[in-house]
Design a protein around this motif. Structure first.
Motif, short mmCIF file in Angstrom:
data_model
loop_
_atom_site.label_atom_id
_atom_site.label_comp_id
_atom_site.label_asym_id
_atom_site.label_seq_id
_atom_site.Cartn_x
_atom_site.Cartn_y
_atom_site.Cartn_z
N GLY A 7 -4.64 -5.37 -10.66
CA GLY A 7 -3.38 -5.30 -9.92
C GLY A 7 -3.43 -6.10 -8.63
O GLY A 7 -2.72 -5.78 -7.67
N ALA A 8 -4.23 -7.15 -8.60
CA ALA A 8 -4.47 -7.90 -7.36
C ALA A 8 -3.22 -8.58 -6.82
O ALA A 8 -3.14 -8.85 -5.63
N ALA A 9 -2.25 -8.87 -7.70
CA ALA A 9 -1.04 -9.55 -7.24
C ALA A 9 0.04 -8.58 -6.79
O ALA A 9 1.08 -8.99 -6.29
N GLY A 10 -0.19 -7.28 -6.96
CA GLY A 10 0.79 -6.28 -6.57
C GLY A 10 0.69 -5.93 -5.09
O GLY A 10 -0.12 -6.48 -4.34
N PHE A 11 1.51 -4.99 -4.69
CA PHE A 11 1.62 -4.59 -3.28
C PHE A 11 0.28 -4.10 -2.73
O PHE A 11 -0.30 -4.70 -1.81
N LEU A 12 -0.25 -3.03 -3.29
CA LEU A 12 -1.53 -2.48 -2.81
C LEU A 12 -2.67 -3.43 -3.13
O LEU A 12 -3.61 -3.58 -2.34
N GLY A 13 -2.62 -4.09 -4.28
CA GLY A 13 -3.68 -5.01 -4.66
C GLY A 13 -3.81 -6.18 -3.70
O GLY A 13 -4.92 -6.56 -3.31
N TRP A 14 -2.67 -6.76 -3.29
CA TRP A 14 -2.71 -7.89 -2.35
C TRP A 14 -3.32 -7.47 -1.02
O TRP A 14 -4.16 -8.18 -0.46
N HIS A 15 -2.92 -6.32 -0.53
CA HIS A 15 -3.45 -5.84 0.75
C HIS A 15 -4.94 -5.51 0.65
O HIS A 15 -5.69 -5.74 1.61
N THR A 16 -5.36 -4.97 -0.48
CA THR A 16 -6.78 -4.67 -0.66
C THR A 16 -7.59 -5.95 -0.71
O THR A 16 -8.67 -6.06 -0.09
N ARG A 17 -7.08 -6.94 -1.41
CA ARG A 17 -7.77 -8.23 -1.47
C ARG A 17 -7.83 -8.88 -0.09
O ARG A 17 -8.85 -9.46 0.30
N LEU A 18 -6.73 -8.77 0.67
CA LEU A 18 -6.68 -9.34 2.01
C LEU A 18 -7.72 -8.69 2.92
O LEU A 18 -8.46 -9.38 3.63
N SER A 32 -4.75 -9.90 -12.69
CA SER A 32 -3.33 -9.63 -12.71
C SER A 32 -2.87 -9.51 -14.16
O SER A 32 -3.69 -9.53 -15.09
N ARG A 33 -1.56 -9.39 -14.36
CA ARG A 33 -1.04 -9.32 -15.73
C ARG A 33 -1.47 -10.54 -16.54
O ARG A 33 -1.81 -10.43 -17.72
N GLU A 34 -1.45 -11.70 -15.89
CA GLU A 34 -1.76 -12.94 -16.59
C GLU A 34 -3.21 -13.02 -17.05
O GLU A 34 -3.52 -13.71 -18.03
N THR A 35 -4.10 -12.34 -16.36
CA THR A 35 -5.53 -12.42 -16.71
C THR A 35 -6.08 -11.10 -17.23
O THR A 35 -7.30 -10.94 -17.34
N TRP A 36 -5.19 -10.17 -17.57
CA TRP A 36 -5.64 -8.85 -18.02
C TRP A 36 -6.52 -8.96 -19.28
O TRP A 36 -7.47 -8.19 -19.45
#
Length: 366
Positions: A7-18, A32-36
């Motif tokens: 879920g890296a491209a989602g809301f919580l995922g982006w902030h966690t990655r950041l 993400s969905r594309e690489t699931w």
């Protein structure tokens, strides 16, 4: 530690990655969905999985079973690794509340917890209502819905009640903490606040910030909510025009007005062709105001490719406030020395500067 983040491209995922990028302690592999479909191969040589991906919209069956299927996929990938892997699950306080979402999260938690009997470590992180920058209205949080409504001059009707709100960066820190904890469950706490109070604060922010003035930033919750609000205004409302007052002596320009909290102002000179900045912040509110010379202020949201640029000049004084999580810089594009005023909402602290080096222009997707 090598960490697979679903879920890296989602809301919580982006902030966690950041936040993980800022701390620099882990190698994060975004999924993400594309690489699931690559999940199993990515987990094969990973130390941990941060399972943030989830389903919270759709039919009752899509929401409930969607969360279960995602957890099953994660569990299968962990088992296929053939060695102990730590799993951190971004769960919700709605777990088991009888709703399709709560039932789905509870079932998913049970599927992942079963991995403990097979030698894997599983940490369940029960998150309250989260809010923050780049939330989608009518999807991620009622706060995001309110933010976008107030920005458009609307005032939603609300049924007031008390809620517990946790800023998404604090939620992200809890997930990262779970990578090293000995506990099987974490329960991060947010701020107790009324729904009407949130809306009232957003109207207060709009009333002051629409004139370029910073509102009262005297509490961590106010800072977090204001950062959420002003990010929704970017880049449409920028630069912010500043009003020069001129007479025979010269020109006076008021660059910052602030109603409360800390604040620190500084000035810098930059010779032609030189670029300053090339960093991002997690919480800091920072204003650039060019008072002499010409420049270009450039910004890029982390892990995105588009660069936003603002040409600015001391001949038409204006300010640009840097949204958190965006790498930014300023380049002297003129022939003379550039004079810039910088303002931040907090005093500079060498032990916690909240400044993380990163270029604005770089390879695609970085």
């Amino acid at each position: 530690m090598k960490v697979v983040l679903t879920g890296a491209a989602g809301f919580l995922g982006w902030h966690t990655r950041l936040r993980a990028h800022a701390q620099g302690e882990h190698e994060v592999v975004p999924v993400s969905r594309e690489t699931w479909g690559e999940l199993a191969s990515l987990v094969a040589d990973a130390d941990a999985v941060l399972h943030v991906a989830g389903v919270n919209r759709g039919t009752d069956e899509e929401v409930e079973q969607g969360n279960v299927r995602l957890a099953d996929d994660v569990a299968a990938a962990v088992r296929a690794a053939g060695r102990p892997v730590r799993v951190v699950y971004a769960n919700s306080i709605q777990d088991g509340n009888g709703t399709p979402y709560g039932s789905g999260k509870a079932s998913a938690a049970g599927r992942l917890a079963a991995l403990r009997t097979e030698g894997h470590t599983v940490v369940d992180v029960r998150l309250p209502n989260i809010f923050g920058e780049h939330g989608r209205p009518r999807y991620n949080s009622f706060v995001a819905t309110f933010v976008h409504a107030v920005a458009k001059g609307e005032s939603p009707q609300v049924t007031d009640r008390a809620v517990e709100l946790l800023h998404v960066q604090d939620a992200a820190q809890s997930l990262l903490d779970a990578l090293t904890t000995d506990a099987e469950r974490l329960d991060p706490r947010g701020t107790e606040v009324g729904v009407q109070e949130v809306l009232d604060l957003l109207h207060e922010f709009e009333a002051s910030y629409s004139t370029g003035e910073f509102p009262d930033l005297s509490t961590p919750f106010r800072i977090a909510l204001f950062n959420t609000y002003r990010t929704a205004l970017f880049p449409q409302r920028y630069p912010l025009p500043l009003q020069p007052h001129s007479d025979a002596r010269g020109t006076f320009v008021e660059t910052v007005r602030s109603r409360g909290g800390e604040g620190q102002s500084s000035i810098s000179t930059t010779v032609p062709g030189v670029t300053r900045g090339e960093h991002y912040h997690l919480t800091k509110i920072e204003r650039f105001a060019v008072v002499q010379g010409t420049a270009t202020i450039a910004l890029r949201r982390m892990f995105h490719d588009e660069v936003v640029e603002f040409p600015v000049s001391g001949e038409a004084p204006c300010a640009v406030d840097m949204p958190v999580g965006w790498a930014h810089n300023i380049t002297n594009t003129g022939d003379d020395v550039l004079l810039t005023q910088f303002w931040s909402h907090e005093l500079f602290r060498p032990d916690a500067p909240d400044t993380f080096p990163h270029p604005v222009t770089q390879e695609t997707g970085a």
